[in-house]
Enzyme design. Structure first.
Site, PDB file in Angstrom:
ATOM      1  N   SER A 146      30.990  13.942  -8.959  1.00  0.00           N
ATOM      2  CA  SER A 146      30.119  14.606  -7.997  1.00  0.00           C
ATOM      3  C   SER A 146      30.103  16.110  -8.210  1.00  0.00           C
ATOM      4  O   SER A 146      30.913  16.651  -8.962  1.00  0.00           O
ATOM      5  CB  SER A 146      30.601  14.304  -6.581  1.00  0.00           C
ATOM      6  OG  SER A 146      31.763  15.066  -6.310  1.00  0.00           O
ATOM      7  N   LYS A 147      29.177  16.728  -7.540  1.00  0.00           N
ATOM      8  CA  LYS A 147      29.024  18.174  -7.623  1.00  0.00           C
ATOM      9  C   LYS A 147      30.351  18.878  -7.314  1.00  0.00           C
ATOM     10  O   LYS A 147      30.732  19.830  -7.972  1.00  0.00           O
ATOM     11  CB  LYS A 147      27.961  18.592  -6.598  1.00  0.00           C
ATOM     12  CG  LYS A 147      27.476  19.993  -6.720  1.00  0.00           C
ATOM     13  CD  LYS A 147      26.346  20.239  -5.749  1.00  0.00           C
ATOM     14  CE  LYS A 147      26.840  20.612  -4.368  1.00  0.00           C
ATOM     15  NZ  LYS A 147      25.760  20.998  -3.450  1.00  0.00           N
ATOM     16  N   ARG A 148      31.033  18.352  -6.325  1.00  0.00           N
ATOM     17  CA  ARG A 148      32.316  18.925  -5.906  1.00  0.00           C
ATOM     18  C   ARG A 148      33.354  18.945  -7.029  1.00  0.00           C
ATOM     19  O   ARG A 148      34.121  19.876  -7.160  1.00  0.00           O
ATOM     20  CB  ARG A 148      32.902  18.118  -4.743  1.00  0.00           C
ATOM     21  CG  ARG A 148      32.206  18.356  -3.436  1.00  0.00           C
ATOM     22  CD  ARG A 148      33.064  19.201  -2.501  1.00  0.00           C
ATOM     23  NE  ARG A 148      32.252  19.798  -1.456  1.00  0.00           N
ATOM     24  CZ  ARG A 148      31.652  20.983  -1.567  1.00  0.00           C
ATOM     25  NH1 ARG A 148      31.782  21.692  -2.676  1.00  0.00           N
ATOM     26  NH2 ARG A 148      30.939  21.459  -0.574  1.00  0.00           N
ATOM     27  N   TYR A 195      25.800  19.778 -13.080  1.00  0.00           N
ATOM     28  CA  TYR A 195      24.335  19.825 -13.141  1.00  0.00           C
ATOM     29  C   TYR A 195      23.874  20.289 -14.519  1.00  0.00           C
ATOM     30  O   TYR A 195      24.588  21.004 -15.219  1.00  0.00           O
ATOM     31  CB  TYR A 195      23.795  20.780 -12.081  1.00  0.00           C
ATOM     32  CG  TYR A 195      23.823  20.220 -10.679  1.00  0.00           C
ATOM     33  CD1 TYR A 195      24.124  18.886 -10.435  1.00  0.00           C
ATOM     34  CD2 TYR A 195      23.539  21.036  -9.587  1.00  0.00           C
ATOM     35  CE1 TYR A 195      24.138  18.380  -9.152  1.00  0.00           C
ATOM     36  CE2 TYR A 195      23.553  20.540  -8.289  1.00  0.00           C
ATOM     37  CZ  TYR A 195      23.864  19.198  -8.083  1.00  0.00           C
ATOM     38  OH  TYR A 195      23.870  18.716  -6.809  1.00  0.00           O
TER      39      TYR A 195
END
Length: 506
Positions: free
Chosen positions: A261-263, A273
């Site tokens: 995830s982004k985290r 990303y």
RNA sequence: GGCCCGUUCGUCUAGGGGUUAGGACGUUAGAUUUUCAUUCUAGAAACAGGGGUUCGAUUCCCCUACGGGCUACCA
């Protein structure tokens, strides 16, 4: 495989930046389409008003542009099946949902979100389906009259699919093979929301049908809802046209557990990303591979080999090679943990592989952003070719190339000072004289001059090489010193030696 | 909890009934590079466990364990 034209789609929802996994889904779609001379379509699934984020669609477009994965049909290039934004197709979906209600495969449900929330809290394993639906407020449990009244009064309602009892639905996944589900285990998913927008379940089926999609790729997280989609294809009478599905393995966190995830990127210090994503609402900037200095070729390459291989030891592939070699049979079933170290290795390999010319603009920008003006592009190209093998990420070119354009800003004096002697000062002063008299200015000649003088003065060459490097470069890195001297030229070389001499002797 | 999917070195993976289980990243050691990186050579490192089937299983089947996903009027 049938003989119908291959048409695939990437169908993101514009809710933020594009994740690694998203780009890999695009890639596999693209590779498959191009391999089979088919079409690659971009469809924006913006049916959730609440999660819609301004700028996300443009971001996705830019991202595909950067990667060179250009759709044949999309909201911007359009095509025979426009519009390609689901929000603009809103009217289409209601018709099909109503049709399902008429056929008895779907029904109106008037329960409020609060009521359902309550049920989920109070009843363990609550599911809107088989067991509980007759006790809830819908057109199955209410009388026809009651339903008409509610409808006439414009009571907010959704349309749900009516999952059949005791059936086994199965299909053949192109990656996983035979997969089957018990209909009793699946709940009556909402098809049309109270705001009139379809949910993903309805929209994806309707649009894949209308847009004549032949093969559908999506992440493994969609597998559990496959039976709903399958039944929809059947109920709508389109089963013969149903695309073949392929559920891609997930990209997992490198350490612990779960989907990447982004985290995780922020936590572990690597991008998740494709490109920088700036969230205007929170002011948060999520870093991307592009800005960190990845070449799109490398980015695509590393994504392709995350869950796929061609069966040989080859790891570096161009896009054309990928198109030629890609096959779904060679996609692995298991999720893959993302390894940033290997990702960097791919980039280093690509920087080495690619022609210096390809890097020129990018490196120029990097240098100019640091305040170094690059006037001579031929010179820049020579520099790039000299140092590219030592760069892993594009910004590394700053350290590796800056001293070709300006005097070092800092000197690693500590590497020289302890062993500095008057004899060495004398040597370099004499060297300056010799260099001034040098006619041809090339690395080989300079090295001869340098060594001859060293021998003359009875100083070991090894004692002098490092000081010369520090004088020209400022630090203990870079290509062969005499190559550097050749490139920066006579005047500059002499200037740097003289300046450094002052520094070493002060 | 229920359902679904998965499981070969630390990581990405190849392989497949009989192999010294191969490659890559990373790591370790060495060589080259009068710097650093590159490059090269060598090394350590894996078939989750238990039952079958079989002359033989890491490979096929079953179970267990573990991991992951889903379980929203999100996609």
């Amino acid at each position: 495989m049938s003989d119908k034209k291959v048409r695939v789609r990437f169908a993101p929802s514009p809710t933020g930046g594009l994740h690694l996994g998203g780009v890999r889904t695009v890639l596999f779609n693209y590779l498959f389409a191009k391999k089979h001379k088919g079409d690659f379509i971009l469809r924006i699934e913006d049916t959730d008003q609440n999660r819609y984020v301004e700028g996300a669609e443009t971001y996705i477009l830019d991202c595909l542009q950067w990667c060179g994965l250009i759709p044949d049909e999309s909201p911007v290039v359009s095509g025979p099946f426009a519009p390609y934004r689901q929000s603009e197709r809103k009217a289409i979906y209601r018709e099909y949902a109503e049709r399902l209600v008429m056929q008895g495969h779907a029904y109106y449900a008037f329960d409020t979100p609060e009521e359902l929330e309550q049920n989920r809290k109070e009843i363990p394993n609550f599911q809107y389906g088989q067991v509980y639906r007759m006790g809830l407020r819908n057109s199955l449990s209410l009388t026809e009259h009651e339903v008409d009244q509610l409808l006439d009064a414009k009571t907010p309602h959704v349309i749900r699919i009516k999952m059949p009892a005791d059936e086994r639905v199965s299909f053949n996944d192109m990656i996983r093979g035979h997969v089957s589900f018990e209909t009793n285990q699946v709940d009556d998913k909402v098809l049309l929301k109270a705001d009139g927008m379809p949910t993903y379940h309805l929209a994806v089926v309707v649009d894949d049908y209308l847009m004549k999609i032949s093969h559908a790729f999506r992440g493994e997280e969609w597998l559990p809802s496959a039976p709903v989609h399958l039944l929809l294809w059947e109920y709508l009478g389109w089963k013969a046209d149903m695309p073949q599905w392929a559920h891609l393995p997930l990209i997992l966190k490198p350490d612990g557990h779960g989907k990447l995830s982004k985290r995780d990127g922020a936590r572990l210090g690597f991008p998740v990303y494709a490109m920088n994503w700036f969230d205007a609402r929170t002011g948060e900037l999520t870093p991307g591979f592009r800005e960190l200095g990845f070449l799109p070729e490398a980015f695509l390459n590393l994504l392709a080999t995350l869950g796929w291989n061609d069966g040989t030891d080859q790891e570096i592939f161009t896009l054309d090679e990928l198109i030629e070699k890609f096959s779904l049979e060679r996609v692995s079933k298991a999720g893959a943990k993302f390894d940033f170290e290997k990702a960097k290795w791919f980039n280093a390999e690509w920087i080495k592989k690619v022609k210096g010319e390809r890097l020129k603009e990018k490196v120029k920008t990097i240098l100019e952003d640091k305040g170094i003006s690059v006037a001579d592009e031929d010179y820049l190209l020579k520099v790039i070719n000299k140092v590219k093998d030592r760069c892993v990420l594009l910004p590394d070119f700053y350290q590796q190339a800056a001293y070709f354009f300006e005097q070092p800003k800092e000197y690693d004096i500590n590497s020289v000072k302890p062993k500095w002697t008057d004899a060495k000062t004398e040597f370099f002063n004499l060297l300056v004289d010799k260099l001034s008299a040098e006619k041809a200015w090339d690395a080989a000649g300079l090295e001869i001059t340098f060594k001859a003088l060293a021998e003359d003065k009875a100083i070991k060459v090894g004692e002098l090489m490092l000081p010369l490097r520090i004088m020209l470069v400022g630090g203990k890195f870079g290509p062969h010193v005499f190559d550097i001297a050749e490139l920066i030229g006579k005047v500059e070389t002499i200037k740097r030696i003289q300046k450094a001499l002052e520094l070493f002797n002060s």
